[in-house]
Scaffold this active site. Structure first.
Site, PDB file in Angstrom:
ATOM      1  N   ASP A   1      99.174   0.755 -12.744  1.00 46.76           N
ATOM      2  CA  ASP A   1     100.095  -0.376 -12.598  1.00 46.76           C
ATOM      3  C   ASP A   1     101.524   0.053 -12.911  1.00 46.76           C
ATOM      4  O   ASP A   1     101.759   1.104 -13.515  1.00 46.76           O
ATOM      5  CB  ASP A   1      99.643  -1.504 -13.540  1.00 46.76           C
TER       6      ASP A   1
ATOM      7  N   ASP B   1      99.327 -10.216  -6.922  1.00 43.65           N
ATOM      8  CA  ASP B   1      98.744 -10.941  -8.054  1.00 43.65           C
ATOM      9  C   ASP B   1      98.365 -12.361  -7.657  1.00 43.65           C
ATOM     10  O   ASP B   1      97.730 -13.066  -8.422  1.00 43.65           O
ATOM     11  CB  ASP B   1      99.743 -11.004  -9.214  1.00 43.65           C
TER      12      ASP B   1
HETATM   13  C1  GLA Z   1      99.969  -6.750 -13.226  1.00 44.47           C
HETATM   14  C2  GLA Z   1      98.832  -6.566 -12.254  1.00 44.47           C
HETATM   15  C3  GLA Z   1      97.709  -7.485 -12.606  1.00 44.47           C
HETATM   16  C4  GLA Z   1      97.250  -7.201 -14.012  1.00 44.47           C
HETATM   17  C5  GLA Z   1      98.405  -7.334 -14.965  1.00 44.47           C
HETATM   18  C6  GLA Z   1      98.026  -6.894 -16.351  1.00 44.47           C
HETATM   19  O1  GLA Z   1     100.564  -7.985 -13.089  1.00 44.47           O
HETATM   20  O2  GLA Z   1      99.270  -6.778 -10.955  1.00 44.47           O
HETATM   21  O3  GLA Z   1      96.647  -7.353 -11.703  1.00 44.47           O
HETATM   22  O4  GLA Z   1      96.706  -5.914 -14.069  1.00 44.47           O
HETATM   23  O5  GLA Z   1      99.514  -6.557 -14.558  1.00 44.47           O
HETATM   24  O6  GLA Z   1      99.067  -7.022 -17.249  1.00 44.47           O
END
Ligand code: GLA
Length: 708
Positions: free
Chosen positions: A462, A530
């Site tokens: 990420d 997300d």
């Molecule tokens: C980002 C990712 C999510 C999740 C969060 C965790 O937003 O896109 O899928 O992993 O971080 O903090």
């Protein structure tokens, strides 16, 4: 041009024209008047036809009386550099140590091989060499272009103000239209189609990542192409940091696209003896409309970009939306048991496992399993997951640090920062400078240990914030970090993959903030957004798959109402939308009813039967998400699978049979759930009858098995 020599096939010595052939297209450029003129990018031509093509300067420039104001070559040069009477978008712009700007390049040599061409140019006065590279790959119409710049001097640096991988010139058309994607967090890759403005249109990211807001590709047509007809020229850039793509439409109606890494204002001091390489810009001409363009890109990415294209992507379970930061070994283990019952093949622990508190304030950078949440480390959970027949995966965010961390307390200098400026925190975190060797070494080392100690076969990598105050005090060339950070990320990923051949990586950046051809060269899939709301996802995925294949698009089924939008949708609708990419599960399975779990298990089983078609087949977008009444997608190989979605029923707008595309004329198919049989001709001309449930967010999936 004494040093220049003919290159055999593909070079017409009489006209000094280099000619590149892909299976269905031809590309040609010519040395004329000491400059490189673009000659052709489009339909297949013979060498003789390409050589006979005239070089066109802008026609208006030749009209009497206009020549002292009109730039003869703008929009028609093979690689436009700054200097002389050029006023268009420069792909290359430098400043020499004595203050001189502008280049005066002459071609000094070429090297040609079956799979490509390199043309070298040198400045007539200053010690600077430019190499332009063209690479052809088997079985694709993509031409990969890149460039390198070498300071041949031994005393002074050269300041590089812009250095693009390529400029791409389109043939003369009456009009031009641009297709591209735009968006934001939670609403990435929204497709837009608009007339190319007279002037310059810049698509860019100044954020240090590819970005949610624009994506480094553009498709161009003359305004008349459709999903299944018309000429389309596409340009993409394989780069995961800041980038820029400038579309120039000249007053005399020529269109060209210059693209490369970095953004306006970012420079690079090229030291004596140093060479700077651009990333690749890939260009492709296709006929057959946007659908054919997408299928050709998907095939190219599978054949020449992805590290493991042949692999079937597993159905994963990810715990993020189920627990957010509220994780511990008991809850994770219970979720794993339920996920396995539904058919998941991979279990991924998301954010939180290393955090001292149950939120995002601290811990990033320390990467120690929280002993209160996991008293015996990851081993018991990882073993439980494996005993259920699933692989074990872990979320990481290597480029980030919370100021509240041991790492930051020990090494506050390792983050991007500038003197006399605040270190602006986003999500309580700062960006580690992956341009630094110590940071790369540190990241490589703990990632290696994590994979070794846990037996993880999957990392979700990420990157949850954009750059700010991006500096490196004391560095000889402080802007370099914009490029070196991205190179560092690529390098750490590449080394990790080399060390762990069974490791798979998902690219994530707050959802789809880092989706590009360079990421796809070292990851296996991308977390598209997300936002897991299925109705929004139809639009996001529509934009995503314009260039990138469905087999890398990770999509989870989550709970209803959706955590981002609050929308309620039926479980089947959520599943069907996610099943048009790489299906994953991301809901709180502990709260799903027995009926929901039964339905989910049968949909996972169905997905496993059809996923070779979705992940490796050809995508036909039969009806886009905003088409009246119905959105429909078809995936075809030998078998065919069709998905149809009706978000809102309207009285008087029934669902007529859905005509399918691309079927062999004599084929016959059987619907695997009803047993009904259809001939290809009937499916193509009259359509597939659809049986949609009543109500909002209705959907269906039809698997057609080929009988002959
Ligand atoms: C980002 C990712 C999510 C999740 C969060 C965790 O937003 O896109 O899928 O992993 O971080 O903090």
């Amino acid at each position: 041009m004494t040093a220049l020599r003919p290159t055999g096939t593909g070079f017409d010595a009489d006209t000094a024209t280099w000619i590149l052939h892909t299976p269905n297209t031809t590309y040609a450029l010519r040395l004329t008047d000491g400059r490189l003129a673009h000659v052709h990018w489009g339909a297949a031509l013979t060498d003789a036809e390409a050589a006979a093509l005239p070089v066109r300067a802008e026609s208006g420039a030749r009209q009497r009386g206009s020549t002292s104001f009109e730039a003869r070559y703008d929009g028609t040069e093979e690689y436009a550099w700054d200097g002389g009477v050029r006023y268009g978008v420069p792909s290359l712009q430098v400043r020499f140590a004595d203050g001189a700007r502008g280049l005066d390049l002459e071609p000094v040599g070429d090297e040609a091989a079956d799979d490509g061409l390199t043309i070298r140019l040198r400045d007539r006065h200053y010690p600077l060499e430019v190499a332009l590279r063209y690479r052809l790959r088997p079985g694709t119409d993509v031409i990969e272009r890149s460039a390198s710049l070498t300071n041949l001097g031994d005393a002074e640096p050269i300041e590089v103000l812009r250095f693009d991988a390529a400029s791409w010139v389109l043939p003369h058309r009456d009009d031009y239209r641009l297709s591209h994607v735009t968006g934001m967090w939670g609403a990435e890759t929204r497709l837009r189609r608009e007339v190319a403005a007279a002037g310059e249109t810049v698509f860019t990211s100044r954020r240090g990542i590819t970005s949610h807001h624009a994506n480094p590709w553009v498709m161009t047509d003359d305004g008349t192409a459709g999903e299944s007809h018309g000429e389309v020229w596409s340009v993409a850039l394989a780069w995961s940091g800041s980038w820029r793509m400038t579309v120039q439409r000249t007053p005399l109606r020529r269109l060209s696209v210059s693209t490369g890494f970095g953004h306006d204002g970012i420079s690079w001091r090229l030291a004596p003896g140093e060479r700077l390489e651009t990333p690749v810009s890939a260009g492709m001409f296709t006929t057959g409309g946007f659908g054919a363009a997408s299928r050709a890109w998907h095939a190219h990415v599978r054949r020449h970009v992805l590290p493991r294209p042949e692999e079937t992507r597993p159905v994963l379970y990810n715990s993020w939306e189920a627990t957010f930061f509220d994780i511990d070994v008991a809850r994770q283990s219970a979720l794993a048991t339920r996920a396995a019952e539904l058919g998941a093949e991979l279990f991924v622990v998301d954010d939180g496992w290393f955090r001292p508190y149950r939120d995002d304030r601290a811990g990033l950078g320390d990467w120690r399993v929280n002993a209160e949440l996991f008293p015996d480390g990851f081993a018991p959970l990882a073993e439980h997951v494996r005993s259920l027949g699933m692989g074990f995966g872990i979320w990481v965010e290597p480029e980030m640090v919370n100021p509240d961390s041991d790492l930051y307390r020990a090494h506050p200098d390792r983050v991007l920062h500038q003197p006399h400026r605040a270190r602006t925190e986003l999500r309580n975190q700062l960006v580690l400078n992956f341009g630094r060797d110590d940071v790369r070494a540190w990241a490589g080392e703990w990632l290696h240990r994590l994979v070794r100690d846990t037996g993880a076969v999957f990392l979700k990598w990420d990157m949850n914030r954009t750059f700010s105050e991006a500096g490196e005090p004391g560095a000889a060339d402080p802007d370099r970090l914009w490029i070196e950070h991205t190179r560092g990320v690529h390098l750490v990923m590449d080394r990790l993959r080399d060390a762990w051949p069974d490791l798979r990586i998902e690219s994530c950046s707050g959802g789809g903030g880092r989706l590009d051809l360079a990421m796809l060269a070292r990851t296996d899939q991308v977390w598209a957004s997300d936002n897991t709301d299925a109705a929004d996802r139809l639009r996001i995925q529509h934009g995503f798959t314009q260039l990138y294949p469905p087999g890398v698009l990770e999509a989870w089924v989550t709970d209803s109402p959706n955590t981002v939008t609050g929308r309620r949708t039926p479980l089947a609708f959520r599943f069907h939308v996610a099943m048009t990419g790489v299906l994953g599960l991301g809901g709180d399975l502990a709260a799903w009813s027995d009926d929901e779990r039964r339905e989910a298990a049968s949909l996972v089983a169905l997905y496993k039967r059809i996923r070779p078609l979705v992940q490796h087949g050809r995508l036909y977008r039969l009806r886009p998400p905003d088409a009246e009444g119905l959105c429909a997608l078809q995936f075809a190989d030998r078998d065919v699978v069709v998905f149809a979605f009706r978000e809102t029923p309207r009285m008087g707008f029934g669902v007529p049979p859905l005509p399918l595309a691309g079927l062999p004329r004599t084929a016959r198919y059987r619907d695997t759930s009803t047993g009904a049989e259809y001939d290809a001709g009937v499916l193509t001309h009259h359509g597939l009858p659809l049986d949609l449930p009543r109500g909002e967010y209705a959907s269906t999936v039809v698997h057609l098995e080929r009988r002959r």
